[in-house]
Scaffold this motif. Sequence first.
Motif, PDB file in Angstrom:
ATOM      1  N   THR A  21     -49.629  55.280  46.871  1.00  0.00           N
ATOM      2  CA  THR A  21     -50.720  54.384  47.245  1.00  0.00           C
ATOM      3  C   THR A  21     -50.225  52.948  47.167  1.00  0.00           C
ATOM      4  N   VAL A  75     -64.143  40.427  39.627  1.00  0.00           N
ATOM      5  CA  VAL A  75     -63.185  41.314  38.964  1.00  0.00           C
ATOM      6  C   VAL A  75     -62.222  40.477  38.137  1.00  0.00           C
ATOM      7  N   VAL A  81     -65.825  45.657  38.525  1.00  0.00           N
ATOM      8  CA  VAL A  81     -64.753  46.418  39.168  1.00  0.00           C
ATOM      9  C   VAL A  81     -65.060  46.414  40.664  1.00  0.00           C
ATOM     10  N   LEU A  82     -64.058  46.638  41.444  1.00  0.00           N
ATOM     11  CA  LEU A  82     -64.245  46.660  42.893  1.00  0.00           C
ATOM     12  C   LEU A  82     -63.744  48.003  43.405  1.00  0.00           C
ATOM     13  N   ASP A  83     -64.599  48.697  44.112  1.00  0.00           N
ATOM     14  CA  ASP A  83     -64.237  49.989  44.695  1.00  0.00           C
ATOM     15  C   ASP A  83     -64.547  49.990  46.181  1.00  0.00           C
ATOM     16  N   ASP A  84     -63.558  50.384  46.965  1.00  0.00           N
ATOM     17  CA  ASP A  84     -63.739  50.665  48.390  1.00  0.00           C
ATOM     18  C   ASP A  84     -64.316  49.493  49.189  1.00  0.00           C
ATOM     19  N   GLU A  86     -64.142  47.432  52.223  1.00  0.00           N
ATOM     20  CA  GLU A  86     -63.518  47.651  53.529  1.00  0.00           C
ATOM     21  C   GLU A  86     -63.381  46.352  54.304  1.00  0.00           C
ATOM     22  N   SER A 100     -59.237  49.785  52.824  1.00  0.00           N
ATOM     23  CA  SER A 100     -60.188  49.881  51.726  1.00  0.00           C
ATOM     24  C   SER A 100     -59.462  49.419  50.471  1.00  0.00           C
ATOM     25  N   SER A 102     -59.514  48.446  46.328  1.00  0.00           N
ATOM     26  CA  SER A 102     -60.144  48.594  45.011  1.00  0.00           C
ATOM     27  C   SER A 102     -59.357  47.740  44.038  1.00  0.00           C
ATOM     28  N   ALA A 103     -60.034  47.211  43.022  1.00  0.00           N
ATOM     29  CA  ALA A 103     -59.346  46.340  42.061  1.00  0.00           C
ATOM     30  C   ALA A 103     -59.931  46.506  40.668  1.00  0.00           C
ATOM     31  N   ARG A 104     -59.057  46.343  39.684  1.00  0.00           N
ATOM     32  CA  ARG A 104     -59.428  46.390  38.271  1.00  0.00           C
ATOM     33  C   ARG A 104     -58.700  45.264  37.547  1.00  0.00           C
ATOM     34  N   GLU A 119     -55.987  51.275  50.558  1.00  0.00           N
ATOM     35  CA  GLU A 119     -55.864  52.514  51.327  1.00  0.00           C
ATOM     36  C   GLU A 119     -56.120  52.201  52.795  1.00  0.00           C
TER      37      GLU A 119
END
Length: 182
Positions: A21, A75, A81-84, A86, A100, A102-104, A119
């Motif tokens: 990834t 974040v 948190v950040l998910d997906d 786009e 897409s 995502s971040a942590r 992704e």
Amino acid sequence: MQLRTEHARRFAESVIESARTPLAVVDREWRIRVANRAFVELSGGPSREVTGKSLFSPPRAKWNSPALKGALEPVAAGGAVLDDFEFQDRLRDSGFRVLSLSARLVQPDGSAELLIAVEDITDRKRSENLLRSEHAKLQQTASRSAKALESTAQGLRNEAEVRRQAETALEESESALRRNRE
């Protein structure tokens, strides 16, 4: 303690590098500190254009959007948190792609950095759009077929009614003829 921290950092970097990834670690100034090969390939530039450069600089200029920055800032502040998330990006050889992200927030050795995973969901989005388009076409075909069947059924009902009326008229005529003969 210093040795342990360095060992942990090298271990984390090895994990990031080995992942398929696209992953990158970004500091608070949005500079890419570590990026794996998959991230470099996705960026479309040589690795020297990635490590140490801004997440928002070429060849990732399309990433320099208020929406993406707005999604990443909470974040980086540590409260989310950040998910997906786009967004579209124009890659050098591949045309427009849908990505897409995502971040942590990670805090190795006390410094706050973001771990970003990306992704490429272009093919999935194309498939979803194609599926929606084909579904719409099938619904239109089904609707037209249902209307045609209803029209045919109504025609058959009308024909049956005409036939019934003709048979009734014929029976009445035959009955009248028999009466006249008697």
